[in-house]
Design a protein around this motif. Structure first.
Motif, PDB file in Angstrom:
ATOM      1  N   LEU A  27       0.842  -1.195   0.000  1.00  0.00           N
ATOM      2  CA  LEU A  27       0.000   0.000   0.000  1.00  0.00           C
ATOM      3  C   LEU A  27       0.875   1.242   0.000  1.00  0.00           C
ATOM      4  O   LEU A  27       1.741   1.412   0.879  1.00  0.00           O
ATOM      5  CB  LEU A  27      -0.916  -0.001   1.232  1.00  0.00           C
ATOM      6  CG  LEU A  27      -1.831  -1.228   1.380  1.00  0.00           C
ATOM      7  CD1 LEU A  27      -2.602  -1.156   2.689  1.00  0.00           C
ATOM      8  CD2 LEU A  27      -2.786  -1.343   0.205  1.00  0.00           C
ATOM      9  N   HIS A  28       0.650   2.107  -0.983  1.00  0.00           N
ATOM     10  CA  HIS A  28       1.391   3.366  -1.109  1.00  0.00           C
ATOM     11  C   HIS A  28       0.395   4.527  -1.013  1.00  0.00           C
ATOM     12  O   HIS A  28      -0.609   4.544  -1.708  1.00  0.00           O
ATOM     13  CB  HIS A  28       2.118   3.443  -2.457  1.00  0.00           C
ATOM     14  CG  HIS A  28       3.190   2.418  -2.619  1.00  0.00           C
ATOM     15  ND1 HIS A  28       4.530   2.696  -2.402  1.00  0.00           N
ATOM     16  CD2 HIS A  28       3.144   1.114  -2.969  1.00  0.00           C
ATOM     17  CE1 HIS A  28       5.244   1.613  -2.607  1.00  0.00           C
ATOM     18  NE2 HIS A  28       4.424   0.633  -2.966  1.00  0.00           N
ATOM     19  N   GLY A  29       0.690   5.476  -0.154  1.00  0.00           N
ATOM     20  CA  GLY A  29      -0.183   6.638  -0.023  1.00  0.00           C
ATOM     21  C   GLY A  29       0.428   7.719   0.844  1.00  0.00           C
ATOM     22  O   GLY A  29       0.084   8.893   0.711  1.00  0.00           O
ATOM     23  N   HIS A  30       1.325   7.335   1.729  1.00  0.00           N
ATOM     24  CA  HIS A  30       1.974   8.301   2.614  1.00  0.00           C
ATOM     25  C   HIS A  30       3.224   8.871   1.940  1.00  0.00           C
ATOM     26  O   HIS A  30       3.928   8.166   1.212  1.00  0.00           O
ATOM     27  CB  HIS A  30       2.356   7.640   3.935  1.00  0.00           C
ATOM     28  CG  HIS A  30       1.167   7.313   4.805  1.00  0.00           C
ATOM     29  ND1 HIS A  30       0.538   8.235   5.601  1.00  0.00           N
ATOM     30  CD2 HIS A  30       0.501   6.151   4.983  1.00  0.00           C
ATOM     31  CE1 HIS A  30      -0.460   7.663   6.237  1.00  0.00           C
ATOM     32  NE2 HIS A  30      -0.510   6.387   5.879  1.00  0.00           N
ATOM     33  N   LYS A  31       3.487  10.126   2.223  1.00  0.00           N
ATOM     34  CA  LYS A  31       4.649  10.795   1.648  1.00  0.00           C
ATOM     35  C   LYS A  31       5.864  10.736   2.570  1.00  0.00           C
ATOM     36  O   LYS A  31       6.969  11.035   2.140  1.00  0.00           O
ATOM     37  CB  LYS A  31       4.310  12.253   1.332  1.00  0.00           C
ATOM     38  CG  LYS A  31       3.195  12.393   0.311  1.00  0.00           C
ATOM     39  CD  LYS A  31       2.858  13.841   0.064  1.00  0.00           C
ATOM     40  CE  LYS A  31       1.705  13.981  -0.935  1.00  0.00           C
ATOM     41  NZ  LYS A  31       1.332  15.389  -1.145  1.00  0.00           N
TER      42      LYS A  31
ATOM     43  N   GLY B 155      -8.813  -5.481   0.804  1.00  0.00           N
ATOM     44  CA  GLY B 155      -9.358  -6.422  -0.166  1.00  0.00           C
ATOM     45  C   GLY B 155      -9.240  -5.890  -1.584  1.00  0.00           C
ATOM     46  O   GLY B 155      -9.001  -6.656  -2.524  1.00  0.00           O
ATOM     47  N   ARG B 156      -9.400  -4.582  -1.740  1.00  0.00           N
ATOM     48  CA  ARG B 156      -9.262  -3.945  -3.049  1.00  0.00           C
ATOM     49  C   ARG B 156      -7.925  -3.228  -3.198  1.00  0.00           C
ATOM     50  O   ARG B 156      -7.596  -2.763  -4.288  1.00  0.00           O
ATOM     51  CB  ARG B 156     -10.401  -2.949  -3.264  1.00  0.00           C
ATOM     52  CG  ARG B 156     -11.774  -3.595  -3.346  1.00  0.00           C
ATOM     53  CD  ARG B 156     -12.841  -2.565  -3.663  1.00  0.00           C
ATOM     54  NE  ARG B 156     -12.980  -1.581  -2.603  1.00  0.00           N
ATOM     55  CZ  ARG B 156     -13.737  -0.490  -2.691  1.00  0.00           C
ATOM     56  NH1 ARG B 156     -14.398  -0.251  -3.812  1.00  0.00           N
ATOM     57  NH2 ARG B 156     -13.809   0.350  -1.680  1.00  0.00           N
ATOM     58  N   GLY B 157      -7.185  -3.096  -2.103  1.00  0.00           N
ATOM     59  CA  GLY B 157      -5.889  -2.458  -2.170  1.00  0.00           C
ATOM     60  C   GLY B 157      -5.938  -0.968  -2.445  1.00  0.00           C
ATOM     61  O   GLY B 157      -5.060  -0.433  -3.127  1.00  0.00           O
ATOM     62  N   GLU B 158      -6.957  -0.273  -1.911  1.00  0.00           N
ATOM     63  CA  GLU B 158      -7.088   1.155  -2.175  1.00  0.00           C
ATOM     64  C   GLU B 158      -7.519   1.884  -0.915  1.00  0.00           C
ATOM     65  O   GLU B 158      -8.041   1.275   0.037  1.00  0.00           O
ATOM     66  CB  GLU B 158      -8.092   1.403  -3.304  1.00  0.00           C
ATOM     67  CG  GLU B 158      -9.499   0.915  -3.000  1.00  0.00           C
ATOM     68  CD  GLU B 158     -10.434   1.096  -4.174  1.00  0.00           C
ATOM     69  OE1 GLU B 158      -9.929   1.291  -5.287  1.00  0.00           O
ATOM     70  OE2 GLU B 158     -11.660   1.050  -3.967  1.00  0.00           O
ATOM     71  N   ALA B 159      -7.314   3.191  -0.909  1.00  0.00           N
ATOM     72  CA  ALA B 159      -7.655   4.026   0.239  1.00  0.00           C
ATOM     73  C   ALA B 159      -9.137   4.400   0.199  1.00  0.00           C
ATOM     74  O   ALA B 159      -9.684   4.714  -0.858  1.00  0.00           O
ATOM     75  CB  ALA B 159      -6.794   5.280   0.257  1.00  0.00           C
ATOM     76  N   ILE B 160      -9.772   4.343   1.367  1.00  0.00           N
ATOM     77  CA  ILE B 160     -11.183   4.733   1.484  1.00  0.00           C
ATOM     78  C   ILE B 160     -11.295   6.196   1.898  1.00  0.00           C
ATOM     79  O   ILE B 160     -12.023   6.968   1.293  1.00  0.00           O
ATOM     80  CB  ILE B 160     -11.904   3.835   2.505  1.00  0.00           C
ATOM     81  CG1 ILE B 160     -11.798   2.366   2.101  1.00  0.00           C
ATOM     82  CG2 ILE B 160     -13.355   4.247   2.658  1.00  0.00           C
ATOM     83  CD1 ILE B 160     -12.307   1.415   3.163  1.00  0.00           C
ATOM     84  N   THR B 161     -10.562   6.558   2.940  1.00  0.00           N
ATOM     85  CA  THR B 161     -10.632   7.913   3.488  1.00  0.00           C
ATOM     86  C   THR B 161      -9.225   8.380   3.843  1.00  0.00           C
ATOM     87  O   THR B 161      -8.416   7.590   4.342  1.00  0.00           O
ATOM     88  CB  THR B 161     -11.516   7.956   4.751  1.00  0.00           C
ATOM     89  OG1 THR B 161     -12.755   7.316   4.487  1.00  0.00           O
ATOM     90  CG2 THR B 161     -11.775   9.394   5.176  1.00  0.00           C
TER      91      THR B 161
END
Length: 626
Positions: A140-144, A175-181
């Protein structure tokens, strides 16, 4: 005489209230023997405020010290004693591992966050690791910036929350490998996170000294207030389903404190109590079944425990476990993994600071009977999700599914199926090959009685082969002595041999008559350019060949279909995104080129302006002279 014992004394004037009775008043800590400990570990020396240890009924995970990158050990729970120097580890992170947490609904799945700004999920086999594990399930990638803390949702499946040093909290659907919020209400570093009993709210502490209660679906702050006044880190834990929170931190004079808060009003605490003057950060661990909170400080050798009540003073001190060796971190076993026969209500896994050892410490209630103690072990949370991630996202809340500690529950673990870009390549190729074979076998055998020059020339025109390259002469060479009549290109491309001559002479054979009966009247094809171009429209062989080409394209997967699964949909979406990016770049380049041309035109017009003025002045002078 007046009986003094019968006099009703006012409650406010009582100075002695006696000893409070509690069944947990004599709880004591029992460290495991040396042969039940895990020795020869290189425990991490990172100064991050994390526990560095995670435990479930199957495995023990400990973050270790490595020269480069990040790694952590995963051992079966019964694999005690002195470990081998080359024990297999999980070594997929490029930076130091900062936090690890086991999935509450699958004992073989562990999540880890690292200094490399990623969160990874790993699958551990039941037998443990036989070699270094580098292949993760999900990345999971999302943080800088580096990710400091992660937390699983207590009731919903596949929901994970991460907190990074970029001041962001991200709620993930793994399960989907994506960010919700993405929650961005914190102006500074986040110190701690804790879900309530049903997972509808999450409490956080921050470096700005504020305590917040947040709705994780929307990111809206329900309530906030000033927490402890000290400069060091503060921690928080929800006290089950009571609607109250407990925080640990430091006062303005650097004294360690604990406080109890109501989640509806964080303007002031319900109670505040000073603990001591040590400098280590206190970590709270709450047991919902016994309503006991344990406090353990980093660098301390003792563990204090308090009992939570529903009225003032809201908590009562019970006792403490004393030890001569300080602790670097503590992991705890879920309640379903405790020994019921020994009246074990809680179990810590203590990481020693000076020794490379992980030592189990059991919290035991002394009882003489060997029977099951109903009052000590009520129904506890089961490793079964109460709802799916989609249900939680839509707004549903649910309390945890409970299990009996007396009978237990059957735990079924599985390796989740994760779609990766390389997983679907081989099945698609095999499927295309099978479709190709069946498409070939399902074709009808159509006899072809065309002459060699016609058949060969049409094949060359329809599908040129790189093995038979034909050099076509230029257009002027095709004309006959200026008469304007062109020779047939087909005759030049395919030489006439004896076999083709025989075939052209036998047009009225029996085979030709049978073909005309079943496939219709066949028009005679003249060797002209017009008939050659209209061949596919007039000849049934052309129609059959078009059908064959369509079948081949469909078998090869060249005909575009709508996406049939999640992977194809994601692939189509990514392709469209790439095309949009390319179009945007082209538009930007076109606008830039237009601006450059406009500037050049402006410069040219500005350079010619004085010449025009000079020519007009010369004409004026000539007129005056005349």
């Amino acid at each position: 005489m007046v009986d003094v014992r019968a006099c009703a004394k006012p409650q406010g004037r009582l100075w002695f209230r006696g000893i409070r009775s509690s069944k947990f008043r004599h709880v004591y800590g029992a460290p495991a023997k040396r042969d039940r400990c895990y020795e020869n570990m290189k425990i991490t020396k990172n100064a991050h405020d994390s526990q560095f240890c995670a435990v479930n009924p199957k495995f023990v995970a400990v973050v270790t010290e490595v020269a480069g990158g990040g790694a952590f050990l995963v051992l079966p729970i019964d694999h005690t004693g002195r470990l081998d120097f080359n024990t297999s580890r999980v070594t997929g992170h490029r930076g130091p591992v900062l936090d690890i947490k086991w999935n509450p609904f699958n004992d073989n799945i562990i999540a880890s966050c690292s200094d490399d700004c990623t969160i990874k999920l790993w699958y551990i086999p039941d037998t443990g690791l036989s070699m270094h594990l580098t292949d993760w399930l999900i990345d999971l990638h999302g943080h800088k910036r580096r990710v400091g803390y992660i937390e699983w949702h207590p009731t919903a499946e596949n929901i994970l929350v991460s907190a990074g040093f970029d001041h962001l909290m991200i709620v993930w659907d793994i399960g989907r490998g994506e960010a919700i919020t993405v929650i961005d209400c914190h102006p500074d570093v986040i110190y701690c996170m804790s879900f309530n009993r049903d997972g509808s709210y999450i409490a956080t502490t921050c470096k700005d000294k504020k305590l917040r209660v947040i709705d994780p679906r929307t990111g809206i702050v329900k309530s906030e207030g000033m927490c402890h006044a000290g400069m060091k880190a503060s921690k928080v834990t929800y006290l089950g389903s009571t609607g109250r929170l407990l925080t640990t931190g430091f006062s303005r004079h650097s004294d360690r404190q604990l406080a109890v808060w109501s989640q509806d009003n964080l303007s002031q605490p319900l109670t505040v109590e000073n603990v001591d003057s040590s400098s280590g950060v206190l970590f709270p661990y709450y047991d919902h079944d016994t309503r006991i909170v344990f406090l353990a400080g980093k660098g301390d050798g003792n563990i204090r425990y308090y009992e939570i009540v529903d009225e003032a003073p809201w908590l009562h001190y019970l006792n403490q476990f004393l030890s001569g060796s300080p602790q670097r971190g503590l992991g705890f076993m879920p309640k379903r993994g405790c020994e019921v026969s020994h009246c074990e209500i809680f179990r810590f896994y203590k990481l020693h600071t000076t020794k490379g050892m992980c030592e189990p410490v059991s919290m035991i209630v002394p009882r003489k009977s060997d029977q099951f103690q109903d009052d000590l072990f009520p129904d506890t949370a089961a490793p079964v999700p109460a709802m799916t991630a989609a249900e939680w996202i839509t707004g549903k809340n649910s309390m945890p599914v409970l299990m009996s500690m007396k009978t237990g529950v059957t735990i079924r673990t599985h390796k989740p199926k994760v779609y990766k870009p390389g997983d679907n390549v081989l099945p698609i190729m095999a499927e295309n090959n099978i479709r190709k074979k069946f498409a070939f076998l399902s074709q009808e055998t159509v006899p072809d009685y065309r002459t060699v020059d016609k058949a060969g020339s049409m094949d060359c025109l329809d599908s040129p082969s790189p093995l038979h390259q034909v050099t076509v002469p230029p257009v002027p060479d095709l004309l006959d002595n200026g008469t304007g009549t062109s020779r047939s290109i087909l005759q030049m491309l395919s030489p006439v041999d004896e076999k083709s001559q025989k075939t052209s002479n036998n047009q009225t054979t029996k085979f030709q008559q049978i073909q005309q009966m079943f496939s219709g009247q066949v028009n005679n094809v003249n060797h002209t350019n017009e008939n050659t171009l209209n061949y596919k429209k007039t000849s049934p062989y052309g129609e059959n060949r078009e059908k064959e080409k369509e079948r081949e394209k469909e078998a090869n997967g060249e005909i575009e279909h709508s996406p049939k699964n999640l992977y194809q949909l994601q692939r189509a979406y990514s392709q469209q995104c790439e095309e949009l990016k390319l179009l945007r770049k082209q538009v930007v380049a076109r606008d830039r080129r237009i601006q450059e041309l406009e500037q050049q035109i402006a410069q040219l017009t500005g350079a010619h302006t004085p010449l025009k003025e000079l020519s007009s002045a010369i004409q004026t002078v000539h007129r005056v002279g005349r």
